[in-house]
Design an enzyme around this catalytic site. Structure first.
Site, PDB file in Angstrom:
ATOM      1  CG  ASN A   1      -1.777   1.173   1.382  1.00  0.00           C
ATOM      2  OD1 ASN A   1      -1.854   1.996   0.470  1.00  0.00           O
ATOM      3  ND2 ASN A   1      -2.445   1.309   2.525  1.00  0.00           N
TER       4      ASN A   1
ATOM      5  CE  LYS B   1      -0.297   3.218   4.741  1.00  0.00           C
ATOM      6  NZ  LYS B   1      -0.304   3.354   6.177  1.00  0.00           N
TER       7      LYS B   1
ATOM      8  CG  HIS C   1      -5.914   1.870   5.082  1.00  0.00           C
ATOM      9  ND1 HIS C   1      -5.533   2.839   5.986  1.00  0.00           N
ATOM     10  CD2 HIS C   1      -4.874   1.017   4.976  1.00  0.00           C
ATOM     11  CE1 HIS C   1      -4.300   2.573   6.401  1.00  0.00           C
ATOM     12  NE2 HIS C   1      -3.875   1.474   5.798  1.00  0.00           N
TER      13      HIS C   1
ATOM     14  CD  GLU D   1      -3.169   5.485   6.672  1.00  0.00           C
ATOM     15  OE1 GLU D   1      -3.139   5.470   5.424  1.00  0.00           O
ATOM     16  OE2 GLU D   1      -2.257   5.008   7.381  1.00  0.00           O
TER      17      GLU D   1
ATOM     18  CD  GLU E   1      -3.653  -2.579   7.209  1.00  0.00           C
ATOM     19  OE1 GLU E   1      -2.490  -2.760   6.849  1.00  0.00           O
ATOM     20  OE2 GLU E   1      -4.328  -1.599   6.859  1.00  0.00           O
TER      21      GLU E   1
ATOM     22  N   GLY F   1       2.022   2.285  10.774  1.00  0.00           N
ATOM     23  CA  GLY F   1       2.947   3.410  10.631  1.00  0.00           C
ATOM     24  C   GLY F   1       3.642   3.815  11.915  1.00  0.00           C
TER      25      GLY F   1
ATOM     26  CB  SER G   1       4.838  -1.702  12.173  1.00  0.00           C
ATOM     27  OG  SER G   1       4.439  -0.373  12.420  1.00  0.00           O
TER      28      SER G   1
END
Ligand code: PGA
Length: 288
Positions: free
Chosen positions: A44, A46, A129, A131, A199, A205, A245
């Site tokens: 991904n 991003k 996701h 985010e 996730e 991250g 991560s």
């Protein structure tokens, strides 16, 4: 009746208890716990990259040696998809978008529809996701409806679920996961082209990867949830991949876990050599 996969899980748990952790990856465990699902690794990217960076990354990926028996998906930002499609080695890698609209083409400024992705030859899309959930207000219902629409348009969907640290610490993790999964169960009719990405938000991250035990616990839980809602045959085949991560140093140990069928990788997917190493973590879980 216990499924083959459940039996394997039980075997694995027994051997995991009996063996010190370091021995797990090297010994019988790896073979005993080989999953039936084809390993799946998604990168991904991003909202990262520039023309120059994307060129460099594509070159690095093309020169890497990755197993044919693993589904490997790269998800560039929309604007670079065309370039990546033209230049990335199709024998090794497939493409995904990072999002798509909830319905078909129309007056939806700034959006890209699943139909357009399908028309352009992009076979996968990442949906839900964390985010997008936290920054763009996508709730469980929206994610589930997007998933159903994308599947109906012919795409494969990497649907993301996961809890925040507060939710984990306050004991509501399984409730949160249930709600995220139930919304998908309510909307999705055909699960053959769905990959679930677990996730944990606290691992995305942050450099704080879930331990193999933490990840396995949730993956096994999600599979059991699917087993009870969708039946054993769908649950056993469903790829449940871990994200948060993941890097070239921690991927191998995570891959030994019975219910981890691959990874969704953010930061480490921007470095060709790291991503290639992660793709090679499949070991015996690669299917030829
Ligand atoms: P990360 O991101 O690997 O940088 O933690 C994972 C993801 O968000 O998919």
């Amino acid at each position: 009746m216990l499924s083959t996969r459940s039996l394997r899980t039980a075997d694995c748990r027994a051997s995991a208890v009996a063996r010190p952790r370091m021995a797990i990856g090297r010994g019988r465990f790896q073979v005993l716990c080989a999953s039936n699902a084809k390993f799946f690794v998604g990168g991904n990217w991003k909202c990262n990259g520039s023309v120059a960076n994307v060129r460099k990354l594509v070159d690095e990926l093309n020169s890497g040696s990755v197993p044919r028996g693993v589904d490997i998906i790269c998800a560039p930002p929309f604007i670079y998809i065309d370039y990546v499609m033209q230049h990335l080695d199709k024998e090794k890698y497939q493409l995904a978008a990072q999002n798509c609209w909830i319905s078909g083409n129309g007056a939806y400024t700034g959006e890209v529809s699943a139909e357009q992705l399908q028309d352009f030859g992009v076979p996968w899309v990442i949906l839900g996701h964390s985010e997008r959930r936290s920054l763009c207000g996508e709730n469980n219902e929206v994610v589930a409806k997007k998933t159903a629409h994308a599947l109906a348009a012919g795409l494969g969907v990497i649907a993301c679920v996961g809890e925040t640290l507060d939710q984990r610490n306050s004991g509501s993790m399984f409730q949160i996961l249930n709600a995220q999964m139930q919304a998908l169960v309510d909307e999705v009719k055909d699960w053959s082209k769905v990959v679930i990405a677990y996730e944990p938000v606290w691992a995305i991250g942050t450099g704080v990867v879930a331990t193999p035990e933490q990840a396995q616990e949730v993956h096994a839980y999600l599979r059991k949830f699917c087993q009870s809602k969708l039946g054993t045959s769908i649950a056993d085949k469903l790829r449940i991949i871990y994200g948060g991560s993941v890097n070239d140093a921690n991927c191998k140990e995570l891959s030994f876990q019975e219910d981890i069928d691959g990874f969704l990788v953010g930061g480490a997917s921007l470095k060709g050599s790291s991503f290639v190493t992660i793709c090679n973590a499949a070991g015996p879980k690669a299917k030829y």
